[in-house]
Design an enzyme around this catalytic site. Sequence first.
Site, mmCIF file in Angstrom:
data_model
loop_
_atom_site.group_PDB
_atom_site.id
_atom_site.type_symbol
_atom_site.label_atom_id
_atom_site.label_comp_id
_atom_site.label_asym_id
_atom_site.label_seq_id
_atom_site.Cartn_x
_atom_site.Cartn_y
_atom_site.Cartn_z
ATOM 1 N N GLU A 62 4.339 -1.126 10.916
ATOM 2 C CA GLU A 62 4.639 -2.386 11.710
ATOM 3 C C GLU A 62 6.552 -2.387 10.830
ATOM 4 O OE1 GLU A 62 3.326 -6.800 11.657
ATOM 5 O OE2 GLU A 62 1.318 -5.268 12.223
ATOM 6 N N GLU A 83 -3.025 -5.786 7.093
ATOM 7 C CA GLU A 83 -2.235 -7.208 6.280
ATOM 8 C C GLU A 83 -3.478 -8.364 5.137
ATOM 9 O OE1 GLU A 83 1.284 -9.224 7.840
ATOM 10 O OE2 GLU A 83 2.449 -8.369 8.195
#
Length: 519
Positions: free
Chosen positions: A324, A201
Site C-alpha cells: 500500500e 495491517e
Amino acid sequence: MTSRNLNLWWAMSAWFALSVTAAMAQSVDVSVTIHADQPGPVINPNVYGQFAEHLGAGIYEGVWVGEKSGIPNTHGYRNDVVAALKALKVPVVRWPGGCFADEYHWRDGIGPREKRPVKVNTHWGGVPETNEFGTHEFMAFAELIGTKVYISANVGSGSPQETADWMEYMTSDTVSTLANERRKNGRDKPWDVHFFGIGNETWGCGGNMRPEFYADLFRQYATYVKAPRGKRPKIVASGGHDEGTRWVEVLTTMVRRDMDAISHHYYTTPTGVWEKKGNSLGFPESEWISTLANTLKVDDYISRNEKVLDQNDPQGKVSFFVDEWGTWYAPEPGREPGFLWQHNSLRDALVAALNFHVFHNHAKRVQMANIAQMVNVLQAMILTDGPRMTLTPTYHAFQMYIPFQGATQLAAEVQAPQYTLDAVNVPAVSVTAARDTSGKLQLGLVNLDPKREAVVSTTVTGAEVSAASGRVLTAKTMDAHNTMDAPEAVKPAAISSKKSGGKLVLRLPPKSVTVVELR
Ligand code: AHR
C-alpha cells in the site's frame, strides 16, 4: 520622497523584479551517466501492481456496475474501466482490502447474488455491502484485464479454518465438497492464486496485535494454506509501516518457514501530519516540495528494512512488498470522508514516478508494490462519475513506465543541484535507467522543480547512443488535473532529442515526468 528619489526607487524595483523573474526562469544543468555495461537486478513487473478494496466507489461503480446497469458493461464490469486497465498492463491486483479484508468472510460473496447477505462496511462509511462482488467476480475481473491475483485473507476476525477453506474453494481440482461448490457456482476449472496475504495491517485495523503475537498467528495460518502441487501461492506476512523495522525484525526471527514476503505500508501526505494532511488541489509550493520530500522518505524506510532482512535472511528468500503506497489528502468537502475520494493532479504523477525510481533502486528485495488504490480511492488511476470516466495524471505515469516492467536496472550517476524551498531540499532531478525486455535502453526522469527547466546531458557507457525519444507529462500549474469535462488537460506529449556536438541533451520542462528510449 523627491521625484528624483521616486524615479530611482521605480528603477530599482523594476531591476529587482526583472532579476527575480530571470532567476526563476533559469534552467538547471544536470549530467547523467548511464552504465549500460553494469546491469543490476531485474525490476519485478509486480512493483507496478494495483490495490482494489471494497471502499467508497473503488469496486462498486468503479469496476462493477452489474449486468443490468445502463453504464456500458460486460457481465457487470464497466467497459471503459476494463479497457483502460488493460492498456495499463496491470501485473497484479490486491483484493479485497485493506481494512475491509480484516472483516471479510468469503462465503458471503459466493452463490446466487440475490441471496448473498448484506453486511455493513464498518470501516468505510458504514454503508451497506451487498457482497455482489465476491470471489467469482474478482477472479473473472482479473482474467478480463489479464492480471495476477493477490488475495488478502481475514486474520483480524476470521479463523485458520475459514482461510484454509477459501484456498481449497479457489484452487482444488479434486471432487471435494468445496471444489464442487465452486463448480456449482459456475467455475469448473480451479483458479490460480498467485499471492496470498495472511492478514492486513495486523498492528491496526487488522487486530491491533503485537508483532510477536502475529508471528505465531502467521505460523498457524500458513500451516493450513494448502494448494495443489505446483500451485502454492507466495505467502505474504503482514508487516509494519513508515520508518518502522520492528515487524521485519520479529517476523524474520520468529518465522522460519512459509513466509515468502513481508508487506509494508507507507502513505505520503503533504504535511506529514495525519490529522491535517493537506489538500489535493490549490496547495502552495511549500506543499508541493514537502509532498515530494515526504514521498522520497520511502527510500530510507525500505533501506532500513532491507538492512534487517539482509542480516536475518542473507539468502534473500523473503521479499519486501510495499503493498500500500500513494498520496493521502484531506477529505474532499462535500464527499463522505470514509470514501477516501480525492483529486489527482500533476503532483501525484511526480509522486508516482519518484516511487518507481525508488522501487527500481531496491529491485533486489522489493518484488511488489501496490498503489492505493486502482479506481476512485486515494491516488487512483481512474475516476468515474456515473457513466463518465477520466484517466488521472497517475494513470499516465504508470502507462509511461510500462517499459520498465521486467527490465534490468542499470546504474545511473546523476549530478544535479538541489531544489530548495524554505528549509526543504530535494534533488532537482531524479533519474532511473534500465534495459527493457526487448533490449532497448529506457530512461525515466523527473524534474521536481516547478519553475526551472532542467538541461540534462546524458552519457552512456557500454552502448552507442545518438538519440532519445519518448513522452513527457507536464502542465502549466502544479495542481493541473483532468476532469470529466476536461479529461485531457494533463496528458503525455512527445519529446525527442538528437546528439549534437558529441552531446545528447534532454530539456525537461519544470515539474515534469519523462520516459525516453535511447537509440
Ligand atoms: O487504503 C486505505 C486503507 O489504508 C487500507 O484499507 C488500510 O490497509 C490502510 O490503512
